[in-house]
Design a protein around this motif. Structure first.
Motif, PDB file in Angstrom:
ATOM      1  N   GLY A  66      27.959  34.390  29.757  1.00  0.00           N
ATOM      2  CA  GLY A  66      28.485  33.723  28.565  1.00  0.00           C
ATOM      3  C   GLY A  66      29.996  33.570  28.632  1.00  0.00           C
ATOM      4  O   GLY A  66      30.545  32.500  28.325  1.00  0.00           O
ATOM      5  N   ARG A  67      30.692  34.640  29.039  1.00  0.00           N
ATOM      6  CA  ARG A  67      32.149  34.563  29.162  1.00  0.00           C
ATOM      7  C   ARG A  67      32.542  33.558  30.240  1.00  0.00           C
ATOM      8  O   ARG A  67      33.517  32.822  30.090  1.00  0.00           O
ATOM      9  CB  ARG A  67      32.723  35.940  29.478  1.00  0.00           C
ATOM     10  N   LEU A  68      31.785  33.540  31.331  1.00  0.00           N
ATOM     11  CA  LEU A  68      32.074  32.602  32.413  1.00  0.00           C
ATOM     12  C   LEU A  68      31.903  31.166  31.931  1.00  0.00           C
ATOM     13  O   LEU A  68      32.725  30.296  32.242  1.00  0.00           O
ATOM     14  CB  LEU A  68      31.163  32.886  33.609  1.00  0.00           C
ATOM     15  N   MET A  69      30.857  30.914  31.167  1.00  0.00           N
ATOM     16  CA  MET A  69      30.633  29.566  30.650  1.00  0.00           C
ATOM     17  C   MET A  69      31.754  29.163  29.696  1.00  0.00           C
ATOM     18  O   MET A  69      32.233  28.022  29.734  1.00  0.00           O
ATOM     19  CB  MET A  69      29.272  29.487  29.970  1.00  0.00           C
ATOM     20  N   MET A  70      32.189  30.100  28.844  1.00  0.00           N
ATOM     21  CA  MET A  70      33.293  29.807  27.918  1.00  0.00           C
ATOM     22  C   MET A  70      34.572  29.521  28.694  1.00  0.00           C
ATOM     23  O   MET A  70      35.312  28.583  28.377  1.00  0.00           O
ATOM     24  CB  MET A  70      33.494  30.969  26.951  1.00  0.00           C
ATOM     25  N   SER A  71      34.827  30.315  29.728  1.00  0.00           N
ATOM     26  CA  SER A  71      36.028  30.110  30.550  1.00  0.00           C
ATOM     27  C   SER A  71      35.973  28.765  31.259  1.00  0.00           C
ATOM     28  O   SER A  71      36.979  28.055  31.334  1.00  0.00           O
ATOM     29  CB  SER A  71      36.160  31.234  31.573  1.00  0.00           C
ATOM     30  N   THR A  72      34.807  28.417  31.761  1.00  0.00           N
ATOM     31  CA  THR A  72      34.644  27.128  32.433  1.00  0.00           C
ATOM     32  C   THR A  72      34.892  25.984  31.464  1.00  0.00           C
ATOM     33  O   THR A  72      35.563  25.004  31.803  1.00  0.00           O
ATOM     34  CB  THR A  72      33.233  27.018  33.049  1.00  0.00           C
ATOM     35  N   GLU A  73      34.372  26.115  30.248  1.00  0.00           N
ATOM     36  CA  GLU A  73      34.565  25.078  29.233  1.00  0.00           C
ATOM     37  C   GLU A  73      36.054  24.933  28.890  1.00  0.00           C
ATOM     38  O   GLU A  73      36.576  23.820  28.808  1.00  0.00           O
ATOM     39  CB  GLU A  73      33.765  25.415  27.970  1.00  0.00           C
ATOM     40  N   ARG A  74      36.745  26.072  28.713  1.00  0.00           N
ATOM     41  CA  ARG A  74      38.180  26.017  28.422  1.00  0.00           C
ATOM     42  C   ARG A  74      38.946  25.388  29.586  1.00  0.00           C
ATOM     43  O   ARG A  74      39.883  24.618  29.380  1.00  0.00           O
ATOM     44  CB  ARG A  74      38.723  27.407  28.129  1.00  0.00           C
ATOM     45  N   LEU A  75      38.543  25.717  30.808  1.00  0.00           N
ATOM     46  CA  LEU A  75      39.191  25.138  31.987  1.00  0.00           C
ATOM     47  C   LEU A  75      38.990  23.624  32.025  1.00  0.00           C
ATOM     48  O   LEU A  75      39.929  22.874  32.318  1.00  0.00           O
ATOM     49  CB  LEU A  75      38.633  25.788  33.259  1.00  0.00           C
ATOM     50  N   ASN A  76      37.782  23.170  31.712  1.00  0.00           N
ATOM     51  CA  ASN A  76      37.514  21.730  31.683  1.00  0.00           C
ATOM     52  C   ASN A  76      38.338  21.043  30.603  1.00  0.00           C
ATOM     53  O   ASN A  76      38.869  19.948  30.818  1.00  0.00           O
ATOM     54  CB  ASN A  76      36.026  21.471  31.469  1.00  0.00           C
ATOM     55  N   GLU A  77      38.437  21.676  29.422  1.00  0.00           N
ATOM     56  CA  GLU A  77      39.248  21.095  28.346  1.00  0.00           C
ATOM     57  C   GLU A  77      40.711  21.022  28.761  1.00  0.00           C
ATOM     58  O   GLU A  77      41.387  20.018  28.499  1.00  0.00           O
ATOM     59  CB  GLU A  77      39.099  21.926  27.069  1.00  0.00           C
TER      60      GLU A  77
END
Length: 152
Positions: A66-77
């Motif tokens: 879950g944290r990895l997915m959130m980090s990936t989403e923030r990185l994409n943004e």
């Protein structure tokens, strides 16, 4: 109990000693079964501990995912914001180049106008040289008397 049974009369003694051997045998069987169950329980407890730790690992893994997915989403943004900023920077640069070109053209126009005015101001002076007459003679005298000071 064994000592008491041996001290009794022989007919009672034989019956009590037989019961005593039977009880001792039952006791030994129960002890063995207890040990077996205790070791099985300890094995089961160990297995349960392993399963619980495995479940904990799965929960931790789910949290990490879950944290990895959130980090990936923030990185994409952030990447999208950087792309948008870069696009804005390029547009601003193009606008700046256009403004500088316009200013250069205006400067050239002003320099040309200045040259034209300078040439036009030189014409009466040249006419004076040719004709000996200078129409701005009175103005020149007035300025010389004042010493180049302006009226206040």
């Amino acid at each position: 109990m064994d000592l008491e049974a041996r001290s009794l009369q022989p007919n009672v003694k034989a019956v009590l000693l037989a019961k005593l051997r039977e009880y001792k045998s039952d006791l030994n069987n129960l002890k063995r079964e207890h040990k077996r169950l205790a070791s099985a329980n300890s094995n089961q407890a160990a297995r349960d501990d392993l399963l619980e730790s495995g479940m904990a690992d799965a929960i931790v893994s789910a949290n990490q995912r879950g944290r990895l997915m959130m980090s990936t989403e923030r990185l994409n943004e952030s990447s999208d914001r950087i792309k948008e900023s870069r696009r804005t920077m390029l547009e601003t640069e193009e606008l700046g180049v256009s403004i500088l070109q316009d200013l250069h053209q205006q400067r050239q126009s002003l320099l040309h106008a200045n040259d034209t005015v300078f040439l036009l101001l030189k014409v009466p002076y040249r006419l004076h040289l040719l004709t000996g007459k200078f129409e701005g003679k009175d103005e020149r005298k007035r300025l010389m008397r004042k010493g180049g000071r302006k009226n206040k």
